[in-house]
Design a protein around this motif. Structure first.
Motif, short mmCIF file in Angstrom:
data_model
loop_
_atom_site.label_atom_id
_atom_site.label_comp_id
_atom_site.label_asym_id
_atom_site.label_seq_id
_atom_site.Cartn_x
_atom_site.Cartn_y
_atom_site.Cartn_z
N VAL A 268 20.82 -11.45 -24.49
CA VAL A 268 22.00 -11.31 -25.11
C VAL A 268 22.95 -12.20 -24.78
O VAL A 268 23.43 -12.13 -23.60
CB VAL A 268 22.50 -9.66 -25.01
CG1 VAL A 268 21.72 -9.02 -26.20
CG2 VAL A 268 22.05 -9.20 -23.57
N LYS B 213 20.05 -7.48 -29.77
CA LYS B 213 19.96 -5.99 -28.86
C LYS B 213 18.72 -5.16 -29.40
O LYS B 213 18.66 -4.88 -30.54
CB LYS B 213 21.38 -5.36 -29.26
CG LYS B 213 22.63 -6.17 -28.68
CD LYS B 213 23.64 -5.54 -28.89
CE LYS B 213 24.94 -6.26 -28.28
NZ LYS B 213 26.27 -5.79 -28.33
N SER B 214 18.13 -4.60 -28.45
CA SER B 214 16.98 -3.78 -28.74
C SER B 214 16.92 -2.76 -29.44
O SER B 214 16.18 -2.72 -30.78
CB SER B 214 16.09 -3.33 -27.39
OG SER B 214 16.18 -4.47 -26.52
N LEU C 297 21.11 2.01 -19.60
CA LEU C 297 21.77 0.77 -20.33
C LEU C 297 22.70 0.03 -19.52
O LEU C 297 22.84 -1.16 -19.35
CB LEU C 297 22.55 1.08 -21.65
CG LEU C 297 21.52 1.89 -22.81
CD1 LEU C 297 22.37 2.44 -23.82
CD2 LEU C 297 20.76 0.80 -23.23
N THR D 288 20.33 -11.68 -34.37
CA THR D 288 21.47 -12.06 -33.58
C THR D 288 22.77 -11.12 -33.43
O THR D 288 23.00 -10.95 -34.65
CB THR D 288 22.02 -13.65 -33.53
OG1 THR D 288 20.99 -14.53 -33.56
CG2 THR D 288 22.79 -13.90 -32.36
N PRO D 289 23.24 -10.71 -32.64
CA PRO D 289 22.65 -10.52 -31.26
C PRO D 289 21.35 -9.83 -31.07
O PRO D 289 21.03 -8.84 -31.70
CB PRO D 289 23.61 -9.92 -30.42
CG PRO D 289 24.51 -9.05 -31.43
CD PRO D 289 24.36 -9.49 -32.72
N HIS E 269 14.71 -8.96 -16.54
CA HIS E 269 16.11 -9.01 -16.22
C HIS E 269 16.26 -9.18 -15.00
O HIS E 269 17.48 -9.63 -14.59
CB HIS E 269 16.53 -7.63 -16.57
CG HIS E 269 17.00 -7.51 -18.00
ND1 HIS E 269 18.14 -7.86 -18.63
CD2 HIS E 269 16.37 -6.88 -19.21
CE1 HIS E 269 18.36 -7.83 -20.07
NE2 HIS E 269 17.36 -6.96 -20.49
N TYR F 197 23.69 -3.83 -20.35
CA TYR F 197 23.92 -3.95 -21.61
C TYR F 197 25.42 -3.36 -21.89
O TYR F 197 25.83 -3.79 -22.96
CB TYR F 197 23.00 -3.26 -22.29
CG TYR F 197 21.53 -3.83 -22.59
CD1 TYR F 197 21.19 -5.29 -22.60
CD2 TYR F 197 20.47 -3.07 -22.45
CE1 TYR F 197 19.98 -5.77 -22.56
CE2 TYR F 197 19.10 -3.77 -22.45
CZ TYR F 197 19.04 -4.95 -22.49
OH TYR F 197 17.87 -5.57 -22.70
N ASP G 74 24.46 -1.45 -32.28
CA ASP G 74 24.72 -1.88 -31.04
C ASP G 74 23.94 -0.97 -30.28
O ASP G 74 22.99 -0.06 -30.66
CB ASP G 74 26.05 -1.77 -30.69
CG ASP G 74 26.43 -2.58 -29.65
OD1 ASP G 74 25.80 -2.84 -28.78
OD2 ASP G 74 27.38 -3.36 -29.68
N PHE G 75 24.17 -0.89 -29.13
CA PHE G 75 23.47 0.32 -28.25
C PHE G 75 24.16 1.68 -28.31
O PHE G 75 23.74 2.81 -28.28
CB PHE G 75 23.84 -0.09 -26.61
CG PHE G 75 22.72 -1.24 -26.22
CD1 PHE G 75 21.37 -0.91 -26.05
CD2 PHE G 75 23.28 -2.29 -26.22
CE1 PHE G 75 20.57 -2.15 -25.85
CE2 PHE G 75 22.41 -3.34 -25.83
CZ PHE G 75 21.06 -3.22 -25.66
N ASN H 72 18.36 -14.64 -19.98
CA ASN H 72 18.73 -13.41 -20.78
C ASN H 72 18.48 -13.44 -22.29
O ASN H 72 17.92 -14.41 -22.85
CB ASN H 72 20.21 -12.87 -20.77
CG ASN H 72 20.44 -11.39 -20.49
OD1 ASN H 72 19.79 -10.55 -21.33
ND2 ASN H 72 20.85 -10.80 -19.74
#
Ligand SMILES: [Zn+2]
Length: 449
Positions: free
Chosen positions: A353, A78-79, A442, A75-76, A266, A447, A99-100, A351
């Protein structure tokens, strides 16, 4: 030869034959091979109702033949964090992708999107490389820029670059593939004709369906639906490239990542589940006894929207599974997370996230010689790379946070450890155009702002 000796001899022959039949091979060798399929956002909550309705016969068969379970995630959800954990067997604190995009501004004061250059730990394919084993890697999350390795590496920026409008520069996709000269092999697979791709893939024209629902709906004003056409063209290109490499290349590890199950989820609930049901679901959140039934119905409705996407995945999977190369190989199917329903500002959201709650888990499935079919528990994203190394007969990295799924195998091999290193990158070529494209993607998915 007396009877006893003859019997023993027959037994030895039978055992050797059985060992031969069960020994996984690819391209003539007798070393085990692993075929790893990454499905972003895939979950049993959607697959199971579709199996029950008889709409996913291949997933049904796979579940019967495999050890399968829930893949506990971080968690979180995020891919980039999770797919890097899957490929390294390590937590984000170790691999560095948190993160992204980077939380620290660069020299220009911008927060750049993470690339493979930011990963601090060796990846599964680096470990194969260190052992002289060969990997075919296609579209793995955060795999640009591709680095030299024993095998072929088609990075995740290839699909974006290949479908961008052509400029006069030849070899535009070169720095997205290793070895670069192999990029030209895939030119003939690029298809820009959306209608043709939809016909061939069986994927729905969701934007058209959305506009057809009336009420002033216009997909041009919907971030993801607006980009759906691109996503479909990219996904089918990845499928074709992967299918060709699967057919033509020798490998010890074949790993491919598909994005569409995540993309469609999504918008599936937001755009294609009717408003009256959403209201009923919202009220059910206030009634603990009614909620489980309503949630099951909600997953069922989303599953109906996703059905053609999973059926398309079944077609892709059967291309691999029907091949001789899969006969004795280990097949691993994993996803980074599922999706869940939650209420925010008196609206039900679907979702992965959220940040407030524990992330919804993904799926895992493994099939192959000596795998005991059935459900198993407590698998985590950190176990995927150690399990693949274990099956390949290679040493694990000392610093990994997961362990092989011993209990699903009828054999126990000795466990070896070593210290793998991530080689300094040979290719540092940044591609600003592609970074921008990645940012747009993104943003469309919501995201980043
Ligand atoms: Zn994801």
């Amino acid at each position: 030869m007396n009877k006893k000796i003859a019997r023993r001899f027959a037994l030895i022959v039978a055992c050797s034959l059985a060992a031969l039949c069960c020994s996984p091979r690819s391209g003539g060798g007798n070393k085990p091979t692993v075929i790893m399929i990454g499905l972003d956002g895939a979950s049993w909550e959607l697959i199971d109702p579709l199996i029950a309705k008889g709409r996913l016969p291949l997933f049904k068969k796979l579940k019967e033949q495999s050890a399968w379970g829930v893949l506990r995630t971080s968690t979180p959800a995020k891919s980039p964090i999770i797919w890097t954990s899957i490929a390294t067997g390590k937590t984000e604190a170790k691999h560095g992708i948190d993160d992204f995009r980077s939380k620290k501004p660069n020299a220009q004061g911008k927060y750049s999107v993470y690339t493979a250059l930011d990963i601090r730990q060796p990846l599964l394919w680096d470990m194969l490389d260190a052992n002289g084993r060969r990997t075919v890697l296609v579209n793995w999350y955060l795999s640009f820029p591709p680095q030299p390795l024993n095998g072929i590496h088609v990075s995740d920026y290839f699909r974006m670059r290949a479908l961008q409008p052509r400029d006069s520069k030849k070899g535009a996709t070169d720095n997205t593939v290793f070895p670069a000269q192999r990029a030209s092999d895939f030119e003939g697979l690029i298809e820009q004709d959306y209608a043709k791709v939809l016909r061939q893939s069986g994927l729905p024209d969701f934007p058209l369906r959305y506009d057809g629902m009336g009420g002033g709906r216009d997909h041009e004003h919907h971030g993801i639906l607006k980009k759906y056409r691109e996503f479909v063209l990219q996904e089918t290109l990845v499928q074709k490239v992967a299918a060709r490499l699967f057919r033509t290349e020798k490998f010890d590890l074949f790993a491919v990542y598909f994005k569409l199950p995540d993309i469609v989820q999504h918008f599936a609930f937001d755009c294609f589940v009717d408003e009256s049901f959403k209201k009923e679901l919202l009220s059910a959140f206030a009634e603990p006894r009614a909620l489980p039934g309503r949630l099951a119905e909600a997953y069922d409705r989303v599953a109906d929207v996703l059905c053609p996407v999973y059926q398309n995945i079944e077609t892709v999977l059967s291309g691999y599974l029907d091949s001789e190369k899969a006969a004795g190989a280990y097949v691993m199917i994993v996803s980074d997370h599922g999706f869940h329903f939650f209420v925010r500002d008196r609206v039900v959201h679907y979702n992965h996230v959220n940040g407030m709650e524990k992330a919804p888990n993904g799926i895992c499935l493994v099939r192959g010689p000596g795998v005991k079919p059935g459900r198993f528990s407590l698998a985590s994203i950190y176990d995927v790379a150690p399990t693949a190394l274990y099956l390949l007969g290679l040493a694990l990295d000392r610093d990994m946070d997961g362990r092989p799924w011993f209990k699903v195998f009828s054999f126990r091999k000795p466990l070896r450890f070593t210290h793998y290193k991530r080689k300094p990158p040979r290719f540092r070529r940044k591609n600003r155009k592609l970074d921008e494209e990645s940012l747009r993607e993104l943003k469309a998915l919501g995201y980043i702002n």
